[in-house]
Design an enzyme around this catalytic site. Structure first.
Site, short mmCIF file in Angstrom:
data_model
loop_
_atom_site.label_atom_id
_atom_site.label_comp_id
_atom_site.label_asym_id
_atom_site.label_seq_id
_atom_site.Cartn_x
_atom_site.Cartn_y
_atom_site.Cartn_z
N ASP A 12 0.83 -1.22 0.00
CA ASP A 12 0.00 0.00 0.00
C ASP A 12 0.85 1.27 0.00
OD1 ASP A 12 -2.24 -1.67 0.23
OD2 ASP A 12 -1.97 -1.75 2.40
N LYS A 15 2.15 2.30 -5.05
CA LYS A 15 2.87 1.83 -6.25
C LYS A 15 2.05 2.06 -7.52
CE LYS A 15 3.28 -2.28 -4.49
NZ LYS A 15 2.84 -2.06 -3.10
N GLY A 39 -4.32 -4.26 -4.49
CA GLY A 39 -5.27 -3.28 -5.03
C GLY A 39 -4.50 -2.03 -5.37
N HIS A 40 -4.25 -1.79 -6.64
CA HIS A 40 -3.45 -0.64 -7.05
C HIS A 40 -4.36 0.48 -7.56
CE1 HIS A 40 0.31 -3.36 -7.61
NE2 HIS A 40 -0.06 -3.21 -6.36
N GLN A 222 2.21 -5.90 -3.21
CA GLN A 222 2.56 -5.98 -1.78
C GLN A 222 3.86 -5.20 -1.52
OE1 GLN A 222 1.54 -9.36 -3.18
NE2 GLN A 222 -0.47 -8.52 -2.81
P1 IMP Z 1 -2.70 -12.82 1.81
O1 IMP Z 1 -1.77 -12.26 0.80
O2 IMP Z 1 -4.16 -12.62 1.46
O3 IMP Z 1 -2.39 -14.25 2.13
O4 IMP Z 1 -2.49 -12.00 3.18
C1 IMP Z 1 -1.31 -12.11 3.95
C2 IMP Z 1 -0.95 -10.78 4.58
O5 IMP Z 1 -0.54 -9.87 3.59
C3 IMP Z 1 -2.10 -10.09 5.32
O6 IMP Z 1 -1.58 -9.39 6.43
C4 IMP Z 1 -2.63 -9.11 4.30
O7 IMP Z 1 -3.29 -8.01 4.89
C5 IMP Z 1 -1.32 -8.69 3.64
N1 IMP Z 1 -1.49 -8.22 2.26
C6 IMP Z 1 -1.68 -8.96 1.16
N2 IMP Z 1 -1.76 -8.20 0.06
C7 IMP Z 1 -1.61 -6.94 0.46
C8 IMP Z 1 -1.55 -5.69 -0.24
O8 IMP Z 1 -1.66 -5.59 -1.44
N3 IMP Z 1 -1.34 -4.59 0.55
C9 IMP Z 1 -1.17 -4.66 1.89
N4 IMP Z 1 -1.21 -5.81 2.58
C10 IMP Z 1 -1.43 -6.94 1.87
#
Ligand code: IMP
Length: 423
Positions: A12, A15, A39-40, A222
């Site tokens: 977040d 990017k 989510g971009h 991420q």
């Molecule tokens: P997962 O990727 O859904 O398995 O989530 C694992 C961890 O990564 C959790 O803490 C999510 O909130 C975090 N996470 C996954 N994708 C994002 C992102 O795009 N932005 C911020 N946090 C993320």
């Protein structure tokens, strides 16, 4: 020039906006890991777009966007994104390429992700989109790839084999009725038909493009501290969010990469569980969360907020080989009397200036701060847009010195125009 763009914090970082800006100088834009957990957000004109799978560069006419082999694809989400873009009048003909090797998220991945989370004593706070279980199937070698959706026999055999094992686990371990073969089979065969003209050998395509001296921008999802290896494990995602992931997730060799640009927010945010040494107390966190609209673009969850953690970002500079940084959302800090930068952690009487690998140390450490004077208006004079408030310049200079990387882009608002390029 082939550039990798990575998040230097916990995702977040903004990017989407930076990719959108850099995309105008690229020929190809490639997503290389993650899935619709990302989510971009991009604001173009007066319209806001949120991309979960399609590279943010798609808004630039004529650019070719690839979803690389390292991405996990939920076809229903991809279809929705395609339809939304078409509805917005964006021409996708010959512009979207999907790797035949990318793994597919199936209904059982999403349910398993959510069921596992409810059973865990220490929750990760996943997005519940099936990301972890899909990557797990890839690694234990029972995953279904995009190319499999194009072959009814292969899809039938793989899906049958998977459901035989998974339905037993669902019933016995989770008391869930399990999944019906025919429904999934029909739905996913249909996705195969819909996406057949987009699915191709993207690794070959990208390498040929490099041979023709085209410029490629690799769009990370991420952030460094959600990386499966280098992040705050187990509070991480299941893919390689660091720069190395760009090569694995696209089939482009490291020797072809010219530069890595990191993106960091002027403060820190995190969604989900896990340690966060520089986290604000809850009352102040709410102020910054509301001001910065810090709610997840995918799940809408409120983001945890804290001061800029230079120990973390310094580690990100090292791990990714970042030579240039984009600092985003600096305008959110305006109006504060003092600004803090976390420069070290204290744990058991010892000072840590480097990011500790031991999660217990990180979890129980206390942040050490350096304080600086704040500012009222980030850009005091709109006629001289490129002139930042002197205290903003001091803040940026301090970060640059600590991080040993050049800050070349500063974002002072959500639109493309609210961007300052520093020499
Ligand atoms: P997962 O990727 O859904 O398995 O989530 C694992 C961890 O990564 C959790 O803490 C999510 O909130 C975090 N996470 C996954 N994708 C994002 C992102 O795009 N932005 C911020 N946090 C993320």
């Amino acid at each position: 020039m082939n550039i990798i763009l990575v998040g230097a914090q916990w995702g977040d970082e903004g990017k989407g906006k930076i990719v959108d800006i850099l995309a105008k100088d690229a020929d190809y834009i490639v997503r290389y890991q993650g899935g619709n957990n990302a989510g971009h957000t991009v604001v173009a004109g007066n319209k806001e777009y949120i991309f979960h799978l399609i590279p943010s560069g798609i808004l630039h006419k004529g650019k070719i966007c690839c979803i690389g082999n390292g991405v996990v694809i939920d076809p229903a989400i991809l279809l929705k994104e395609l339809r939304d873009l078409r509805f917005a009048g964006i021409n996708l003909t010959n512009r979207l390429k999907i790797s035949s090797l990318a793994h597919v998220i199936l209904p059982y991945h999403k349910i398993l992700d959510q069921l596992r989370e409810t059973k865990r004593a220490h929750k990760i706070g996943t997005t519940g989109r099936g990301i972890g279980p899909c990557y797990a199937d890839k690694t234990i070698r029972c995953g279904i790839r995009m190319v499999d959706l194009l072959n009814s026999g292969v899809l039938r055999d793989k899906l049958k084999d998977n459901l035989k094992e998974k339905n037993e686990i669902f019933k016995k371990v989770y008391k869930h009725p399990g999944f019906n073969f025919s429904r999934i089979y029909k739905e996913y065969l249909n996705y195969g038909r819909i996406f057949s003209s987009y699915i191709c050998n993207t690794q070959r395509l990208l390498n040929s493009a490099i041979g023709e001296k085209k410029d490629i921008l690799f769009e990370g999802a991420q952030g460094t501290f959600l990386d499966i290896d280098f992040g705050t494990y187990p509070f991480v995602t299941s893919s390689s969010a660091t720069a190395g992931g760009a090569c694995i997730g696209s089939g482009v060799s490291p020797v072809r990469i010219n530069k890595v640009i990191g993106v960091a927010k002027a403060y820190t945010t995190r969604v989900g569980e896990g340690p966060f040494p520089a986290e604000f107390p809850s009352k102040f966190a709410k102020v910054i969360r509301d001001k910065g609209n810090e709610f997840g673009a995918t799940t809408g969850r409120p983001r945890r907020c804290g001061w800029f953690d230079s120990v973390m970002v310094k580690e990100a500079v090292l791990l990714n080989g970042i030579s240039e940084l984009a600092i985003t959302k600096i305008d959110v800090l305006e109006g504060l009397k003092t600004i803090k930068i976390c420069t070290a952690y204290k744990y058991k009487g010892k000072l840590f200036r480097e990011f500790p690998a031991d999660l217990q140390a990180l979890k129980n450490s206390k942040p050490v701060y350096e304080e600086m004077a704040g500012w009222d208006k980030t850009v005091p004079n709109l006629c001289h847009y490129q002139k930042l408030h002197p205290n903003v310049n001091k803040y940026l200079k301090k970060l640059q010195d600590i991080l040993n990387a050049k800050i070349s882009i500063v974002s002072v608002g959500s639109s493309r125009e609210d961007t300052i390029f520093l020499d």
